[in-house]
Design an enzyme around this catalytic site. Structure first.
Site, PDB file in Angstrom:
ATOM      1  N   GLY A 289       0.836  -1.205   0.000  1.00 48.61           N
ATOM      2  CA  GLY A 289       0.000   0.000   0.000  1.00 48.61           C
ATOM      3  C   GLY A 289       0.862   1.242   0.000  1.00 48.61           C
ATOM      4  CG  ASN A 290      -0.237   4.656  -1.524  1.00 47.95           C
ATOM      5  OD1 ASN A 290      -0.963   5.438  -0.934  1.00 47.95           O
ATOM      6  ND2 ASN A 290      -0.605   4.043  -2.654  1.00 47.95           N
ATOM      7  CG  HIS A 291       2.864   6.503   3.968  1.00 50.92           C
ATOM      8  ND1 HIS A 291       2.606   5.798   5.114  1.00 50.92           N
ATOM      9  CD2 HIS A 291       4.158   6.255   3.650  1.00 50.92           C
ATOM     10  CE1 HIS A 291       3.703   5.149   5.482  1.00 50.92           C
ATOM     11  NE2 HIS A 291       4.655   5.401   4.605  1.00 50.92           N
TER      12      HIS A 291
END
Ligand code: CTP
Length: 403
Positions: free
Chosen positions: A212-214
């Site tokens: 995923g990412n932030h």
């Protein structure tokens, strides 16, 4: 969420039997998220008590220029009341009050406030059927409408006199709906459908892990709220986020992976007028998803990744009349890269964020953006809250689609 949420509503009550219904009206306004203050003509207190209305509105009720009960008589400032209001609704509006409003008579606090108010004024007449049809009353209606006041017509039915005909004040629910629709009709994106993507996507590795990412989803949610506040029907396709929104015009479509986001966007896109893709979609996903939790027995783990579908590009290929907006997060050659993306993905507008700018990016409440449109116009903005960036973006889009 109602379009009235956050609005200051001033309710003016004059002396008609329908005044008893204003208790429900105040409750409906409060339930829709508005702040309510009430100003009454002195005679209207014969039909409903100020105590009922102050209890329901959670505010003092005003009916005279000074508070008589108060030894140090305080002046009730009609100018302040008028300026405080985002909307002034006079319900019930009797023939007497309407005639005074139409002729500039100013012999009570309600009328002084009316003459001072700069906001939209709605009036909901109530009277017996013959009074309602009298040329003098009709003249008041016409005069007030010519002043820009908005009439919420009376309905037909049994009247307090026992006669049956036109003159019943509209029901509180209908007054609320009338005002909501009237506000919505005047909004720039009324009747438009907007697709928005927000947040990250999660690409499963096994049943418990993902790539995923932030991305927090804040930017996309702010764009959704701003679009709905401008009257658009919004389809918000969002990856996993902690953002919350409740608005009657926002349809929330939660997804997890890039593939699900792709499918959802293609389900809605044909029917849209505008699509704004602000999601931070994962560019790669594991080629194989393990059905069981991967054990840490081996000392290294090699994951083979494959590209996800580029949703923005795929919509650019099939778009007809939709106004398509993409985002670009760049670290170097920002303008050139963004312009290249705009052309490659057949966009109408690209919103450039540079990771080199302080306060711009994933988790912050602020953003610093540059808009580049298909005519190569470049508009750079200072650091702003994401809510304000959303408003700037919609201003730009509205200008373009109405050009
Ligand atoms: N986007 C998308 N689907 C993807 C990847 C990105 O819809 N699979 C959209 C984003 O929502 C954003 C824009 O494309 O609006 C930015 O994508 P970005 O990843 O920066 O652009 P790319 O063209 O993939 O270029 P690169 O990653 O090489 O910078």
């Amino acid at each position: 969420m109602s379009i009235l949420c956050g609005k200051n509503i001033l309710l003016g009550i004059s002396a008609g039997i329908a005044a008893y219904k204003t208790a429900s009206l105040v409750r409906l306004f409060i339930k829709s998220g508005a702040t309510v203050k009430v100003v009454m003509t002195p005679s209207s207190k014969d039909f409903i008590t100020p105590l009922t209305l102050s209890t329901l509105s959670k505010n003092p009720v005003y009916s005279s220029f000074v508070n008589e009960e108060d030894d140090n008589a305080v002046w009730n400032n009609h100018v302040d009341l008028g300026l405080w209001a985002d909307l002034f609704i006079i319900a019930p509006a009797t023939a007497n009050t309407l005639s005074k409003m139409a002729n500039g008579v100013c012999d009570n606090l309600l009328l002084a406030t009316y003459l001072s108010a700069k906001c939209p004024v709605y009036f909901a007449p109530t009277m017996d059927l013959d009074m309602y049809k009298h040329p003098s009353t009709l003249q008041s209606f016409e005069k007030l409408k010519a002043f820009g006041n908005i009439m919420i017509p009376a309905t037909s039915g049994e009247l307090a006199s026992g006669l049956v005909g036109e003159g019943r004040m509209a029901e509180p629910e209908d007054i609320l709906t009338f005002i909501e629709n009237d506000i919505l009709d005047a909004l720039a994106l009324r009747g438009k459908k907007v697709l928005i993507t927000a947040g990250p996507t999660h690409e499963a590795i096994d049943p418990v892990r993902f790539i995923g990412n932030h991305s927090s989803g804040k930017m996309g949610f702010e764009i959704a709220k701003a679009s709905a506040n401008l009257g658009a029907e919004v389809f918000l396709v969002t990856g996993p986020t902690h953002q919350k929104v409740t608005h009657s015009l926002i349809n929330l479509i939660p997804v997890t992976s890039a593939e699900e986001m792709y499918q959802a966007c293609h389900t809605y896109f044909n029917d849209m007028d505008i699509a704004i893709l602000s999601a931070a979609v994962a560019d790669f996903k594991p080629k194989e998803v393990s059905t069981e939790k991967i054990k840490k027995s081996a000392s290294t783990l090699r994951l083979e990744l494959e590209k996800t579908k580029d949703i923005l590009q795929s919509l650019g290929k099939i778009k007809t009349n939709q106004y398509l907006v993409g985002f670009a997060l760049e670290t170097n050659n920002e303008l050139e890269n963004a312009k290249d993306k705009l052309k490659r993905k057949h966009l109408n507008l690209i919103v450039l964020n540079s990771l080199n700018d302080k306060g711009a990016g994933f988790k912050s409440d602020t953003n610093k953006v540059t808009f580049i449109d298909a005519d190569d116009n470049v508009m750079a903005f200072p650091l702003k809250s994401k809510a304000d960036v959303a408003k700037d973006l919609l201003d730009k889009i509205i200008n373009e689609i109405h050009a």
